[in-house]
Scaffold this active site. Structure first.
Site, PDB file in Angstrom:
ATOM      1  N   HIS A 155      -2.663 -14.553   9.162  1.00 15.41           N
ATOM      2  CA  HIS A 155      -1.366 -14.965   8.473  1.00 15.41           C
ATOM      3  C   HIS A 155      -0.917 -14.231   7.297  1.00 15.41           C
ATOM      4  O   HIS A 155      -0.054 -15.549   6.753  1.00 15.41           O
ATOM      5  CB  HIS A 155      -1.614 -16.658   8.688  1.00 15.41           C
ATOM      6  N   SER A 274      11.116   6.625  -7.336  1.00 13.63           N
ATOM      7  CA  SER A 274      12.698   6.813  -6.778  1.00 13.63           C
ATOM      8  C   SER A 274      13.666   7.653  -7.552  1.00 13.63           C
ATOM      9  O   SER A 274      13.122   8.232  -8.569  1.00 13.63           O
ATOM     10  CB  SER A 274      13.131   5.069  -7.522  1.00 13.63           C
ATOM     11  N   LYS A 280       9.127   3.300 -11.085  1.00 12.62           N
ATOM     12  CA  LYS A 280       8.671   3.386  -9.236  1.00 12.62           C
ATOM     13  C   LYS A 280       7.802   3.847  -9.331  1.00 12.62           C
ATOM     14  O   LYS A 280       7.885   5.423  -9.388  1.00 12.62           O
ATOM     15  CB  LYS A 280       9.955   3.056  -9.009  1.00 12.62           C
ATOM     16  N   GLU A 287       3.858   4.323   4.123  1.00 18.84           N
ATOM     17  CA  GLU A 287       4.730   3.745   4.927  1.00 18.84           C
ATOM     18  C   GLU A 287       6.090   4.924   6.416  1.00 18.84           C
ATOM     19  O   GLU A 287       5.967   4.367   7.250  1.00 18.84           O
ATOM     20  CB  GLU A 287       6.485   3.813   4.117  1.00 18.84           C
TER      21      GLU A 287
END
Ligand code: ARG
Length: 501
Positions: A155, A274, A280, A287
């Protein structure tokens, strides 16, 4: 146009020259099966000559034309409804009307079904090879991090400490099944429909086993109606790829989360930055891997919907079935390769992992197990440790409120002692040796104690790793054998062709 009277140039001119011409044509998309169609044509013509259905001279002229067409490439084909028609037109342009004998005793229906299977074998081999590389990366991570403790979650809450090796092998096991599914699927792809003609066989005395052999197929699909119609092998392939993509999406999600928590650093090769935030380092590749599960699911959905309710035998809907498969296989193979590269080059931050491994009182189950092993019913032991966790949580927030350091592990010996006293009315020592309780609270000891088959203890993981490596070697051998048999069939077909050209 339809396949009835397919050979007739007149019929060809009569049909499909109108506004729907482009809509009917699959020529552009058929680039994918250009090489396959040439192979299928060659095998068919060699067989026709061997069976005395065309003479050797005509076979030689057609086979020579096919070689020239191959050199010029798909983009040089004349216009046509599809690659099969365009190649035949190109042959006739070179050879004259005799070239039209190439299409004796077959239809585009068995031809296209054969081409798809011929090409798909290559694609499934690429997918298989990608799964092997990924499995190897995961096994290497496991070998390097057999003792690197880390938090395990259920979880998404800290659950029990494990090791990086145990995590990696959990995915290796899953991808192992993906390999197995693809290998099984390969066997059902690897059957030749050629010779089924439109769907109901041919009056010519063809040798279907021979064309199957020349194309390196393991055998023929016997029933000619089934041979021309069947596309379940596409659904099976896409299903297996979609299952793999789903496995990959979980793997990607885990690594994204681990990168977020500082457990792992992705190599720059697998990260992006980024355009505005210079600091970043984003896990974009993973992804995208995660998103490919969507592409694959779309492939399954699109294909299923296209195939659903189609009557026997050939229907033109089938022309739109295959693109779903090509898109799925391309996306999933690439995602598998990227996942393998990202896993192979990631750096695991052992200190961060060790500091986090016991967070959230993740060793609680081990303490309860200890009390139960020493005679308490497990449910009572669970109650003691749950109360200890509760007390620690309260104390943790009190400490936080007072500005003290928050408790790293969520519970310690004192909390368990107090809970035991409260629940059992007896001192903790009655049920457990204090040293054993301290050991159970330690993440590394906790991991080492879970040495049941398949567990995270380093020796249990060593057994899993050995089995993983052994199966990987077997699978690699199986995949290499398939690849070799395709190469040998190609070489053998070339030799047969050389006897005519
Ligand atoms: N381009 C067609 C396909 O991909 C080939 C078969 C055409 N057959 C026919 N009867 N129109 O399915």
């Amino acid at each position: 146009m339809t396949d009835e009277g397919d050979e007739s140039v007149i019929r060809r001119d009569r049909f499909s020259g109108g506004p729907a011409r482009g809509f009917l044509s699959s020529l552009a998309a058929d680039e994918r099966i250009f090489a396959a169609d040439l192979a299928v044509d060659r095998a068919h013509v060699v067989m026709l000559a061997e069976c005395g259905i065309v003479d050797d001279e005509t076979a030689g002229a057609v086979l020579t034309a096919l070689d020239a067409i191959e050199v010029e490439g798909h983009e040089s084909l004349p216009a046509g409804e599809d690659v099969h028609e365009a190649i035949e037109t190109a042959v006739v342009e070179r050879v004259g009307p005799e070239g039209g004998r190439m299409h004796t005793a077959r239809s585009r229906n068995d031809e296209v079904a054969t081409c798809i299977r011929y090409r798909l074998r290559e694609d499934v081999l690429a997918a298989l090879e990608a799964t092997l590389v990924l499995r190897e990366s995961l096994a290497d991570v496991a070998a390097e991090h057999a003792e690197t403790v880390m938090p395990g979650y259920t979880h998404l809450q800290p659950a029990q400490p494990i090791t990086v090796a145990h995590w990696a092998l959990s995915y290796e096991s899953a991808v192992r099944r993906d390999t197995a599914r693809l290998l099984e699927t390969y066997d059902r792809i690897d059957e030749s429909p050629l010779g089924a003609a439109a769907f109901s066989g041919t009056t010519f005395d063809v040798d279907r086993e021979r064309t199957a052999e020349l194309l390196g197929f393991d055998g023929v699909i016997e029933n000619s109606m089934d041979a021309a119609s069947a596309r379940d092998f596409l659904l099976e392939t896409t299903g297996a790829l979609s299952t793999l993509a789903t496995t990959l999406s979980g793997l990607a999600e885990d690594v994204i989360l681990f990168a977020n928590r500082g457990f792992v650093d992705l190599s720059d090769d697998y990260a992006s930055t980024s355009s505005i935030m210079p600091q970043k380092k984003n896990p974009d590749t993973l992804e995208l891997v995660r998103a490919v599960a969507g592409d694959a699911a779309a492939g399954v959905q699109g294909l299923t919907t296209t195939l659903k309710g189609l009557p026997r035998a050939y229907n033109r809907d089938l022309q739109r079935a295959t693109p779903h498969v090509w898109e799925t296989v391309d996306a999933v193979v690439e995602a598998t390769e990227v996942a393998a590269g990202a896993v192979a080059t990631a750096e695991w931050n052992e200190d961060v992992l060790a500091a986090e491994a016991g967070a959230g009182f993740s060793t609680a189950t081990g303490v309860a197990d200890l009390l139960a092993a020493n005679g308490l019913p497990f449910r009572t032991a669970h109650e003691v440790v749950a109360l200890a966790a509760e007390k620690s949580a309260e104390r943790g927030s009190a400490n936080n409120a007072s500005g003290d350091e928050p408790r790293a592990n969520g519970a310690d010996y004192d909390a368990i002692e107090a809970a035991a006293e409260e629940v059992l009315g007896e001192p903790l020592e009655t049920y457990a040796d204090p040293a054993a309780v301290e050991a159970a609270l330690d993440p590394a000891e906790s991991v080492a104690s879970r040495d049941s088959t398949g567990g995270p203890a380093p020796d249990a993981v060593a057994d899993q790793l050995e089995a993983a490596r052994a199966t990987l070697a077997d699978d690699r051998e199986a995949v290499d054998a398939l690849r070799t048999s395709l190469e040998e069939a190609n070489a053998a077909l070339r030799e047969e062709v050389n006897a005519y050209v």
